[in-house]
Design a protein around this motif. Structure first.
Motif, PDB file in Angstrom:
ATOM      1  N   ALA A   1      30.878  -5.855  18.172  1.00  0.00           N
ATOM      2  CA  ALA A   1      30.428  -7.008  19.350  1.00  0.00           C
ATOM      3  C   ALA A   1      31.465  -8.111  19.558  1.00  0.00           C
ATOM      4  O   ALA A   1      31.193  -8.696  19.920  1.00  0.00           O
ATOM      5  CB  ALA A   1      29.215  -7.784  18.448  1.00  0.00           C
TER       6      ALA A   1
ATOM      7  N   PRO B   1      33.315  -6.282  23.514  1.00  0.00           N
ATOM      8  CA  PRO B   1      32.772  -5.998  24.097  1.00  0.00           C
ATOM      9  C   PRO B   1      33.196  -5.454  25.324  1.00  0.00           C
ATOM     10  O   PRO B   1      31.643  -4.109  26.130  1.00  0.00           O
ATOM     11  CB  PRO B   1      31.348  -7.107  24.718  1.00  0.00           C
ATOM     12  CG  PRO B   1      32.071  -7.893  24.564  1.00  0.00           C
ATOM     13  CD  PRO B   1      32.989  -7.552  22.797  1.00  0.00           C
ATOM     14  N   ARG B   2      34.172  -5.982  26.073  1.00  0.00           N
ATOM     15  CA  ARG B   2      34.718  -5.033  26.799  1.00  0.00           C
ATOM     16  C   ARG B   2      35.697  -3.687  26.880  1.00  0.00           C
ATOM     17  O   ARG B   2      34.945  -3.270  27.805  1.00  0.00           O
ATOM     18  CB  ARG B   2      35.851  -5.413  27.182  1.00  0.00           C
ATOM     19  CG  ARG B   2      35.033  -7.245  28.478  1.00  0.00           C
ATOM     20  CD  ARG B   2      35.348  -7.004  30.302  1.00  0.00           C
ATOM     21  NE  ARG B   2      35.476  -8.239  31.008  1.00  0.00           N
ATOM     22  CZ  ARG B   2      34.906  -7.429  32.396  1.00  0.00           C
ATOM     23  NH1 ARG B   2      35.387  -6.373  32.987  1.00  0.00           N
ATOM     24  NH2 ARG B   2      34.878  -8.754  32.817  1.00  0.00           N
TER      25      ARG B   2
ATOM     26  N   HIS C   1      33.786  -1.014  24.934  1.00  0.00           N
ATOM     27  CA  HIS C   1      32.840   0.083  24.560  1.00  0.00           C
ATOM     28  C   HIS C   1      33.332   1.247  25.620  1.00  0.00           C
ATOM     29  O   HIS C   1      32.877   1.768  24.577  1.00  0.00           O
ATOM     30  CB  HIS C   1      31.334  -0.221  24.408  1.00  0.00           C
ATOM     31  CG  HIS C   1      31.075  -1.549  23.659  1.00  0.00           C
ATOM     32  ND1 HIS C   1      29.639  -2.454  23.475  1.00  0.00           N
ATOM     33  CD2 HIS C   1      32.144  -2.116  22.479  1.00  0.00           C
ATOM     34  CE1 HIS C   1      30.367  -3.112  23.115  1.00  0.00           C
ATOM     35  NE2 HIS C   1      31.469  -2.997  22.206  1.00  0.00           N
TER      36      HIS C   1
ATOM     37  N   ASP D   1      38.303 -10.014  26.721  1.00  0.00           N
ATOM     38  CA  ASP D   1      36.889  -9.692  27.461  1.00  0.00           C
ATOM     39  C   ASP D   1      36.940 -10.119  28.939  1.00  0.00           C
ATOM     40  O   ASP D   1      36.028 -10.095  29.712  1.00  0.00           O
ATOM     41  CB  ASP D   1      36.324 -11.339  26.495  1.00  0.00           C
ATOM     42  CG  ASP D   1      35.551 -11.419  25.074  1.00  0.00           C
ATOM     43  OD1 ASP D   1      35.994  -9.584  25.287  1.00  0.00           O
ATOM     44  OD2 ASP D   1      35.207 -12.472  25.299  1.00  0.00           O
TER      45      ASP D   1
END
Length: 235
Positions: free
Chosen positions: A18, A21-22, A24, A214
């Protein structure tokens, strides 16, 4: 051929996958592991900072070797592992690193310590809500939203248990290829980045304040660096 391992190390907020996120999508090119540092759990009570245990978690995650990508306070244990086990760390990416032990004599870090040290000194006498309120007011000059859910209360308890980042056992930097990514918004982190750049690290700035990874620009910087560090790994 096997893919190379990348271990992602979160800061003091969200954790595990978590927190990234960017990133993954990097799992298409790398064997990505998103670790949880010591004391971070979705169900168990929080625990105090333990840099040694964090280091053990990272060494176990690296296996036979790989790349470390770490954010904020997570950069402390990542840097420690890179110093102690350079044989396992092929590259090091530090995002807004809270490695304040390296810059205690620099002006922005000194000012931060003068501001925050009194709060850390009295934290055992405060409730989690009191500590959160005072922490947010000192760091962000804003009023905190007090926790109303079990997860938020756990986060507040964990925040109070974190040790001062300037007390971390860091005094030297590793001899592995290093990227430092900052948001260009806070002199404290730019100071750390400048120190590390002076020892050979590559420093890049991207939008996103304390979470530049992010942003599209920050994510691209991380991906480009990892790919440039990539080696062929025998299966």
């Amino acid at each position: 051929m096997a893919t190379e391992r990348v271990v992602f190390v979160h800061g003091s907020g969200s954790f595990g996958a978590a927190a990234w996120p960017r990133q993954h999508g990097l799992s298409l090119d790398f064997d990505c592991l998103y670790v949880r540092r010591h004391g971070y759990s979705l169900s168990e009570d929080p625990l105090p900072t333990d840099h040694a245990r964090d280091g053990e978690i990272l060494v176990e995650a690296l296996g036979k070797g790989g790349h470390l990508v770490a954010h904020s306070q997570g950069a402390v244990s990542a840097l420690m592992v890179a110093v102690e086990r350079p044989d396992l760390v092929r590259s090091l990416t530090l995002v807004e690193p809270a490695c304040l032990s390296l810059t205690v004599d620099h002006p922005a870090t000194r000012a931060h310590i003068e501001l925050m040290a009194p709060l850390f000194a009295e934290r055992d006498e405060l409730t989690d809500d009191e500590y959160l309120r005072r922490f947010v007011r000192r760091v962000f000059s804003a009023d905190a939203h007090l926790p109303t859910t079990a997860d938020a209360r756990r986060d507040a308890a964990r925040l109070r248990l974190q040790s001062p980042p300037w007390d971390a056992p860091l005094s030297i930097v590793p001899g592995v290829p290093t990227l430092v990514l900052t948001g260009g918004w806070e002199p404290l982190y730019e100071e750390v980045a400048g120190y590390l750049a002076g020892t050979g690290a590559v420093h890049r700035v991207a939008p996103g304040a304390h979470r530049p990874h992010d942003s599209a620009e920050g994510d691209a910087v991380i991906r480009a660096f990892l790919r440039s560090m990539r080696q062929d790994v025998a299966a």
